[in-house]
Design a protein around this motif. Structure first.
Motif, mmCIF file in Angstrom:
data_model
loop_
_atom_site.group_PDB
_atom_site.id
_atom_site.type_symbol
_atom_site.label_atom_id
_atom_site.label_comp_id
_atom_site.label_asym_id
_atom_site.label_seq_id
_atom_site.Cartn_x
_atom_site.Cartn_y
_atom_site.Cartn_z
ATOM 1 N N ARG A 21 52.368 -47.030 7.849
ATOM 2 C CA ARG A 21 52.353 -48.466 8.152
ATOM 3 C C ARG A 21 53.303 -48.797 9.289
ATOM 4 O O ARG A 21 52.988 -49.608 10.164
ATOM 5 C CB ARG A 21 52.697 -49.278 6.908
ATOM 6 C CG ARG A 21 51.587 -49.247 5.887
ATOM 7 C CD ARG A 21 51.946 -49.953 4.629
ATOM 8 N NE ARG A 21 50.866 -49.804 3.656
ATOM 9 C CZ ARG A 21 50.989 -49.999 2.380
ATOM 10 N NH1 ARG A 21 52.161 -50.381 1.884
ATOM 11 N NH2 ARG A 21 49.969 -49.820 1.570
ATOM 12 N N LEU A 22 54.458 -48.164 9.305
ATOM 13 C CA LEU A 22 55.409 -48.365 10.395
ATOM 14 C C LEU A 22 54.821 -47.891 11.728
ATOM 15 O O LEU A 22 54.991 -48.541 12.757
ATOM 16 C CB LEU A 22 56.713 -47.625 10.096
ATOM 17 C CG LEU A 22 57.831 -47.761 11.113
ATOM 18 C CD1 LEU A 22 58.299 -49.217 11.187
ATOM 19 C CD2 LEU A 22 58.980 -46.855 10.739
ATOM 20 N N THR A 80 53.637 -37.895 11.447
ATOM 21 C CA THR A 80 53.742 -39.274 11.912
ATOM 22 C C THR A 80 55.092 -39.529 12.583
ATOM 23 O O THR A 80 55.155 -40.226 13.595
ATOM 24 C CB THR A 80 53.537 -40.250 10.739
ATOM 25 O OG1 THR A 80 52.325 -39.917 10.068
ATOM 26 C CG2 THR A 80 53.457 -41.675 11.222
ATOM 27 N N LEU A 81 56.162 -38.963 12.045
ATOM 28 C CA LEU A 81 57.480 -39.136 12.668
ATOM 29 C C LEU A 81 57.524 -38.499 14.056
ATOM 30 O O LEU A 81 58.070 -39.087 14.997
ATOM 31 C CB LEU A 81 58.569 -38.556 11.772
ATOM 32 C CG LEU A 81 58.863 -39.336 10.494
ATOM 33 C CD1 LEU A 81 59.878 -38.587 9.637
ATOM 34 C CD2 LEU A 81 59.362 -40.721 10.824
ATOM 35 N N VAL A 82 56.962 -37.318 14.201
ATOM 36 C CA VAL A 82 56.931 -36.670 15.510
ATOM 37 C C VAL A 82 56.042 -37.461 16.461
ATOM 38 O O VAL A 82 56.373 -37.642 17.638
ATOM 39 C CB VAL A 82 56.452 -35.206 15.371
ATOM 40 C CG1 VAL A 82 56.229 -34.569 16.731
ATOM 41 C CG2 VAL A 82 57.460 -34.395 14.570
ATOM 42 N N LEU A 83 54.921 -37.971 15.966
ATOM 43 C CA LEU A 83 54.028 -38.780 16.789
ATOM 44 C C LEU A 83 54.704 -40.082 17.214
ATOM 45 O O LEU A 83 54.551 -40.527 18.350
ATOM 46 C CB LEU A 83 52.731 -39.078 16.033
ATOM 47 C CG LEU A 83 51.607 -39.739 16.800
ATOM 48 C CD1 LEU A 83 51.170 -38.881 17.972
ATOM 49 C CD2 LEU A 83 50.424 -39.992 15.886
ATOM 50 N N TYR A 101 57.185 -39.229 19.972
ATOM 51 C CA TYR A 101 56.470 -39.001 21.227
ATOM 52 C C TYR A 101 55.996 -40.335 21.814
ATOM 53 O O TYR A 101 56.100 -40.557 23.021
ATOM 54 C CB TYR A 101 55.281 -38.068 21.002
ATOM 55 C CG TYR A 101 54.579 -37.712 22.274
ATOM 56 C CD1 TYR A 101 55.095 -36.739 23.114
ATOM 57 C CD2 TYR A 101 53.414 -38.360 22.655
ATOM 58 C CE1 TYR A 101 54.472 -36.417 24.296
ATOM 59 C CE2 TYR A 101 52.784 -38.049 23.836
ATOM 60 C CZ TYR A 101 53.315 -37.069 24.656
ATOM 61 O OH TYR A 101 52.694 -36.762 25.824
ATOM 62 N N GLY A 102 55.493 -41.217 20.975
ATOM 63 C CA GLY A 102 55.037 -42.525 21.450
ATOM 64 C C GLY A 102 56.161 -43.368 22.007
ATOM 65 O O GLY A 102 55.997 -44.057 23.014
ATOM 66 N N VAL A 103 57.316 -43.316 21.375
ATOM 67 C CA VAL A 103 58.469 -44.082 21.861
ATOM 68 C C VAL A 103 58.922 -43.553 23.216
ATOM 69 O O VAL A 103 59.218 -44.337 24.127
ATOM 70 C CB VAL A 103 59.621 -44.045 20.828
ATOM 71 C CG1 VAL A 103 60.922 -44.534 21.427
ATOM 72 C CG2 VAL A 103 59.251 -44.869 19.610
ATOM 73 N N THR A 104 58.959 -42.241 23.376
ATOM 74 C CA THR A 104 59.356 -41.690 24.678
ATOM 75 C C THR A 104 58.342 -42.036 25.762
ATOM 76 O O THR A 104 58.721 -42.337 26.899
ATOM 77 C CB THR A 104 59.543 -40.165 24.617
ATOM 78 O OG1 THR A 104 58.333 -39.564 24.154
ATOM 79 C CG2 THR A 104 60.691 -39.791 23.715
ATOM 80 N N LEU A 105 57.082 -42.031 25.427
ATOM 81 C CA LEU A 105 56.048 -42.414 26.392
ATOM 82 C C LEU A 105 56.161 -43.894 26.746
ATOM 83 O O LEU A 105 56.037 -44.282 27.910
ATOM 84 C CB LEU A 105 54.658 -42.106 25.832
ATOM 85 C CG LEU A 105 53.478 -42.348 26.753
ATOM 86 C CD1 LEU A 105 53.545 -41.398 27.934
ATOM 87 C CD2 LEU A 105 52.187 -42.170 25.995
#
Length: 101
Positions: free
Chosen positions: A13-14, A82-85, A88-92
């Motif tokens: 959900r987060l 999900t945490l790794v994704l 990765y999304g935050v860095t992108l």
């Protein structure tokens, strides 16, 4: 077992909430800055890891949803994926924000 169910549901959900927040600049209508933004990787193989992460997330989410989050191992795999994704999304997102700024 209950802990893994709660963790998997909270993290997914987060992730979806963060995904909606990241889409806000696209929905605001001021896309003039985003039209001239081009992200081209130097090597095509650098896209393999994000594609595997996304496909793994989708597969684990579907499997966990079908089994109603009853398998502890699958729940923890979903949480880690999900945490790794999200990382990765935050860095992108940070990289795109720096290019727009």
């Amino acid at each position: 077992m209950k802990t893994s169910q709660i963790a998997a549901k909270i993290v997914t959900r987060l992730f979806f909430i963060l995904l909606l927040i990241a889409l806000v600049p696209f929905l605001q209508g001021d896309t003039a800055k985003l039209q001239h933004l081009y992200l081209a990787p130097k090597h095509i193989w650098t896209l393999a890891f994000p594609i595997l992460l996304i496909l793994g997330f989708i597969a684990l989410l579907v499997i966990c949803s079908i089994k109603k989050f009853s398998k502890t191992d699958l729940n923890w795999l979903l949480v880690i994926n999900t945490l790794v994704l999200m990382a990765y999304g935050v860095t992108l997102y940070i990289r795109i924000y720096q290019l727009i700024k």
